[in-house]
Enzyme design. Structure first.
Site, PDB file in Angstrom:
ATOM      1  N   TYR A 117       0.801  -1.112   0.052  1.00 13.82           N
ATOM      2  CA  TYR A 117       0.222   0.010   0.158  1.00 13.82           C
ATOM      3  C   TYR A 117       0.715   1.173   0.270  1.00 13.82           C
ATOM      4  O   TYR A 117       1.869   1.638   0.687  1.00 13.82           O
ATOM      5  CB  TYR A 117      -0.774   0.032   1.130  1.00 13.82           C
ATOM      6  N   GLU A 177      -3.633   7.636  -4.113  1.00 16.86           N
ATOM      7  CA  GLU A 177      -3.500   6.322  -3.226  1.00 16.86           C
ATOM      8  C   GLU A 177      -3.183   5.138  -4.295  1.00 16.86           C
ATOM      9  O   GLU A 177      -3.871   5.060  -5.438  1.00 16.86           O
ATOM     10  CB  GLU A 177      -4.829   6.108  -2.751  1.00 16.86           C
TER      11      GLU A 177
END
Length: 386
Positions: A109, A197
């Site tokens: 991530y 993101e």
């Protein structure tokens, strides 16, 4: 302002970040032509909506060949996806993204955002890619590294090393990661993004870094100087009421309650919604008419509130500074008469020209309940809709 995944990946590609090759599809008739440009034997078909959780809702499919791709695309196009971010009404799929499938070795991530609390740029990295980062933060916070950086022309090498330290990369992968981090930083600062993101960021079985999914949000207050970003806006993904509000420069967000709110000032609006909840009801919206609204703008705001069928009553809370109470009162009266107001209306006025405003309301022949303060206003509107 939000954009679609395929648009975010185009921006990433523009800044040199590694992304899979893909094609956006607006009609099933385009599918064969667009897919012929891809070289993969397997494909990933993705619904393009402004919401997370697409995979669990059936909006992401791995397909083995073009024939299966066409079958799945026909099923997905026009489907209403319901995820934890769409609400119960869901979102209708009006475009698809087809990209070359990747062989995944590891998932990470990575995100960067404007951290308003520290007035810095924050990079968040974790080994738990492909998962809900909020869940990771709650259950295993030790797996998240947050690096806060002062806004400068370029990133320091030691900051980049800290950001990617959790990934355990080899030397070649580290070089690619440095390029990726710099690309994200440039997008954030040069395009006025508020959030980027990458979830997941992967290492392929060939050892390459790849942005497998991407999300970008942009600062609404800076969008006027980014026409190239504004072009990416998809009005189909936005609430029609919020689109209408933006035409009048109204800060409006639809909520799920029954009491419509019109307030000047975001802080006062939040306090108004809080006190409605305190008395056992829910606000139907956040609506800030701003400091210097005209009566036309006030009338537009009033009509916007009434366009919500869930609204059972309206609370207007105005503290006049730049905003004159008489201007607001006239706008409310004009809109109420035009719309044949049929729900209870409570008005609390204070500040500039509040006496003149109250007089306009009193002489309007409308059934308007006056309140002396916010507490009194909340009590009266909650009682009125019982």
């Amino acid at each position: 302002m939000n954009i679609h995944e395929h648009q975010a990946k185009e921006i990433l590609r523009e800044f040199g970040a590694p992304v899979s090759k893909g094609e956006v599809i607006f009609s099933i008739n385009e599918l064969k032509e667009k897919v012929s440009k891809l070289k993969s034997k397997e494909f990933v078909l993705k619904a393009q909506i402004h919401a997370g959780g697409r995979g669990k809702a059936g909006g992401v499919k791995l397909v083995k060949d073009p024939k299966e791709l066409e079958i799945q695309a026909k099923k997905m196009m026009g489907k209403v996806l319901i995820t934890h971010q769409t609400g119960p009404e869901g979102k209708k799929v009006k475009r698809l993204y087809v990209e070359e499938a990747s062989e995944i070795l590891k998932e990470f991530y990575l995100s960067c955002l404007v951290d308003r609390q520290s007035s810095k740029i924050a990079f968040i990295s974790s080994t738990e890619g492909g998962m809900d980062i909020e869940k990771v933060a709650a259950e295993t916070p030790e797996k998240i590294v947050t690096t806060k950086i002062e806004l400068n022309n370029e990133l320091a090498q030691e900051d980049i090393e800290k950001i990617i330290s959790v990934f355990g990369l080899d030397q070649n992968q580290k070089k690619d990661a440095h390029k990726l981090i710099n690309a994200l930083y440039k997008i954030l600062t040069q395009k006025d993004a508020s959030l980027i993101e990458i979830n997941p960021l992967i290492i392929t079985k060939k050892g390459n870094l790849l942005c497998l999914d991407a999300k970008m949000n942009f600062d609404d207050n800076a969008i006027f100087r980014r026409p190239e970003i504004l072009k990416l806006r998809d009005l189909n993904e936005e609430d029609p009421k919020e689109i209408e509000a933006s035409k009048f420069d109204l800060a409006y967000i639809k909520l799920n309650g029954s009491i419509g709110c019109m307030v000047n000032g975001a802080g006062l609006a939040m306090a108004t919604m809080d006190i409605i909840k305190l008395y056992g009801k829910e606000p139907a919206n956040f609506l800030d008419v701003g400091g210097g609204a005209s009566k036309e703008k006030v009338a537009a705001a009033f009509k916007l509130i009434l366009s919500d069928k869930n609204v059972k009553g309206i609370l207007i809370n105005i503290f006049g500074g730049i905003m004159r109470c008489d201007v607001l009162a006239q706008g409310v009266v004009d809109a109420a008469k035009e719309t044949n107001l049929s729900v209870p209306l409570v008005v609390r006025l204070a500040g500039t020209n509040f006496k003149e405003g109250k007089e306009i309301l009193d002489k309007s022949d409308l059934k308007i309940l006056s309140a002396s303060n916010l507490n009194d206003a909340a009590k009266k509107i909650v009682e009125a809709i019982k």
